[in-house]
Write a protein that holds these residues in place. Structure first.
Motif, PDB file in Angstrom:
ATOM      1  N   ALA A  10     -55.395 -12.877 -47.330  1.00  0.00           N
ATOM      2  CA  ALA A  10     -56.618 -13.327 -46.653  1.00  0.00           C
ATOM      3  C   ALA A  10     -56.900 -12.462 -45.422  1.00  0.00           C
ATOM      4  N   ASP A  11     -55.839 -12.020 -44.736  1.00  0.00           N
ATOM      5  CA  ASP A  11     -56.004 -11.134 -43.577  1.00  0.00           C
ATOM      6  C   ASP A  11     -56.547  -9.770 -44.009  1.00  0.00           C
ATOM      7  N   ALA A  12     -56.080  -9.281 -45.161  1.00  0.00           N
ATOM      8  CA  ALA A  12     -56.560  -7.996 -45.689  1.00  0.00           C
ATOM      9  C   ALA A  12     -58.050  -8.095 -46.035  1.00  0.00           C
ATOM     10  N   ILE A  13     -58.452  -9.210 -46.606  1.00  0.00           N
ATOM     11  CA  ILE A  13     -59.861  -9.416 -46.961  1.00  0.00           C
ATOM     12  C   ILE A  13     -60.719  -9.470 -45.700  1.00  0.00           C
ATOM     13  N   LYS A  14     -60.222 -10.158 -44.676  1.00  0.00           N
ATOM     14  CA  LYS A  14     -60.953 -10.243 -43.403  1.00  0.00           C
ATOM     15  C   LYS A  14     -61.099  -8.852 -42.770  1.00  0.00           C
ATOM     16  N   ALA A  15     -60.025  -8.058 -42.775  1.00  0.00           N
ATOM     17  CA  ALA A  15     -60.066  -6.710 -42.205  1.00  0.00           C
ATOM     18  C   ALA A  15     -61.043  -5.835 -42.979  1.00  0.00           C
ATOM     19  N   ARG A  16     -61.000  -5.939 -44.303  1.00  0.00           N
ATOM     20  CA  ARG A  16     -61.894  -5.164 -45.163  1.00  0.00           C
ATOM     21  C   ARG A  16     -63.356  -5.488 -44.845  1.00  0.00           C
ATOM     22  N   GLN A  17     -63.686  -6.768 -44.737  1.00  0.00           N
ATOM     23  CA  GLN A  17     -65.056  -7.171 -44.465  1.00  0.00           C
ATOM     24  C   GLN A  17     -65.495  -6.753 -43.066  1.00  0.00           C
ATOM     25  N   ILE A  40     -59.375   0.480 -45.734  1.00  0.00           N
ATOM     26  CA  ILE A  40     -58.811  -0.591 -44.906  1.00  0.00           C
ATOM     27  C   ILE A  40     -58.033  -1.573 -45.772  1.00  0.00           C
ATOM     28  N   SER A  41     -58.592  -1.925 -46.908  1.00  0.00           N
ATOM     29  CA  SER A  41     -57.944  -2.860 -47.818  1.00  0.00           C
ATOM     30  C   SER A  41     -56.611  -2.310 -48.322  1.00  0.00           C
ATOM     31  N   GLU A  42     -56.583  -1.054 -48.726  1.00  0.00           N
ATOM     32  CA  GLU A  42     -55.344  -0.448 -49.221  1.00  0.00           C
ATOM     33  C   GLU A  42     -54.265  -0.421 -48.145  1.00  0.00           C
ATOM     34  N   LEU A  43     -54.629  -0.043 -46.934  1.00  0.00           N
ATOM     35  CA  LEU A  43     -53.644  -0.012 -45.840  1.00  0.00           C
ATOM     36  C   LEU A  43     -53.127  -1.413 -45.532  1.00  0.00           C
ATOM     37  N   ALA A  44     -54.025  -2.379 -45.490  1.00  0.00           N
ATOM     38  CA  ALA A  44     -53.619  -3.756 -45.201  1.00  0.00           C
ATOM     39  C   ALA A  44     -52.692  -4.292 -46.285  1.00  0.00           C
ATOM     40  N   LEU A  45     -52.992  -3.997 -47.540  1.00  0.00           N
ATOM     41  CA  LEU A  45     -52.140  -4.467 -48.631  1.00  0.00           C
ATOM     42  C   LEU A  45     -50.763  -3.816 -48.599  1.00  0.00           C
ATOM     43  N   GLN A  46     -50.696  -2.563 -48.148  1.00  0.00           N
ATOM     44  CA  GLN A  46     -49.390  -1.916 -47.995  1.00  0.00           C
ATOM     45  C   GLN A  46     -48.572  -2.625 -46.915  1.00  0.00           C
ATOM     46  N   LEU A  47     -49.232  -3.037 -45.839  1.00  0.00           N
ATOM     47  CA  LEU A  47     -48.520  -3.782 -44.789  1.00  0.00           C
ATOM     48  C   LEU A  47     -47.983  -5.103 -45.323  1.00  0.00           C
ATOM     49  N   ILE A  48     -48.782  -5.792 -46.124  1.00  0.00           N
ATOM     50  CA  ILE A  48     -48.386  -7.103 -46.657  1.00  0.00           C
ATOM     51  C   ILE A  48     -47.194  -6.979 -47.596  1.00  0.00           C
ATOM     52  N   SER A  49     -47.120  -5.870 -48.300  1.00  0.00           N
ATOM     53  CA  SER A  49     -46.053  -5.718 -49.292  1.00  0.00           C
ATOM     54  C   SER A  49     -44.664  -5.590 -48.663  1.00  0.00           C
ATOM     55  N   PHE A  50     -44.598  -5.381 -47.361  1.00  0.00           N
ATOM     56  CA  PHE A  50     -43.314  -5.298 -46.666  1.00  0.00           C
ATOM     57  C   PHE A  50     -43.075  -6.587 -45.905  1.00  0.00           C
ATOM     58  N   ILE A  58     -59.917  -2.013 -35.425  1.00  0.00           N
ATOM     59  CA  ILE A  58     -61.090  -1.342 -35.985  1.00  0.00           C
ATOM     60  C   ILE A  58     -62.121  -1.256 -34.866  1.00  0.00           C
ATOM     61  N   ARG A  59     -62.685  -0.053 -34.680  1.00  0.00           N
ATOM     62  CA  ARG A  59     -63.697   0.079 -33.622  1.00  0.00           C
ATOM     63  C   ARG A  59     -64.674   1.206 -33.923  1.00  0.00           C
ATOM     64  N   GLN A  60     -65.819   1.133 -33.277  1.00  0.00           N
ATOM     65  CA  GLN A  60     -66.819   2.192 -33.342  1.00  0.00           C
ATOM     66  C   GLN A  60     -66.388   3.311 -32.412  1.00  0.00           C
ATOM     67  N   ILE A  61     -66.675   4.562 -32.785  1.00  0.00           N
ATOM     68  CA  ILE A  61     -66.362   5.692 -31.915  1.00  0.00           C
ATOM     69  C   ILE A  61     -67.544   6.652 -31.892  1.00  0.00           C
ATOM     70  N   SER A  62     -67.595   7.479 -30.854  1.00  0.00           N
ATOM     71  CA  SER A  62     -68.615   8.521 -30.763  1.00  0.00           C
ATOM     72  C   SER A  62     -67.916   9.829 -30.412  1.00  0.00           C
ATOM     73  N   PRO A  63     -68.517  10.967 -30.773  1.00  0.00           N
ATOM     74  CA  PRO A  63     -67.874  12.254 -30.526  1.00  0.00           C
ATOM     75  C   PRO A  63     -67.674  12.554 -29.040  1.00  0.00           C
ATOM     76  N   SER A  64     -68.573  12.082 -28.196  1.00  0.00           N
ATOM     77  CA  SER A  64     -68.407  12.253 -26.759  1.00  0.00           C
ATOM     78  C   SER A  64     -69.042  11.090 -26.018  1.00  0.00           C
ATOM     79  N   LYS A  65     -68.625  10.929 -24.769  1.00  0.00           N
ATOM     80  CA  LYS A  65     -69.120   9.810 -23.960  1.00  0.00           C
ATOM     81  C   LYS A  65     -70.629   9.864 -23.819  1.00  0.00           C
ATOM     82  N   GLY A  66     -71.233   8.708 -23.875  1.00  0.00           N
ATOM     83  CA  GLY A  66     -72.669   8.600 -23.693  1.00  0.00           C
ATOM     84  C   GLY A  66     -73.467   8.746 -24.976  1.00  0.00           C
TER      85      GLY A  66
END
Length: 132
Positions: A10-17, A40-50, A58-66
């Protein structure tokens, strides 16, 4: 930036969405939104498998400030203290930029970035030196 604890499917689904929502808000195409959500889903599922716990941000980014956001960054934290157990072979093809670091105390941190590809602007002529 949003932190998501990954413990069950359920956490993987939330992260994916959440990743898909951020990608849509930034202006990624539907295909790129799907690629981001899948990654995102694949990475989250790999975490769950351990048995160890992990989280991702997860965040938005820009190439430079402003500048307006034109990319998304996903950071995965695997709290396992041994060598990395996350497999990146498929994920490497889906991200534009990947960083991997490992610390015996904190575990493995994987940072993925995907940028919006912007078309070249043709509204102003580019002239070589001496041309008008």
């Amino acid at each position: 930036m949003e932190m998501l604890h990954i413990r069950e499917k359920a956490d993987a689904i939330k992260a994916r969405q959440r990743g898909r929502d951020i990608a849509k808000a930034i202006g990624f195409s539907l295909v790129d939104q799907t690629v981001i959500a899948y990654t995102i889903s694949e990475l989250a599922l790999q975490l769950i498998s351990f048995s160890e716990k992990g989280h991702m941000t997860i965040r938005q980014i820009s190439p430079s400030k402003g500048e307006p956001a034109s990319g998304i960054e996903v950071r995965l934290f695997d709290h396992f203290r041994g060598s990395s157990r996350i497999h990146l072979q498929l994920i490497e093809k889906l991200a534009d930029d990947i960083e991997l670091s490992h610390d015996q105390l904190r575990g493995t941190m994987i940072t993925l970035r995907k940028w919006i590809v912007t078309p070249l602007r043709m509204d102003s002529p580019n002239c070589a030196a001496g041309e008008e």
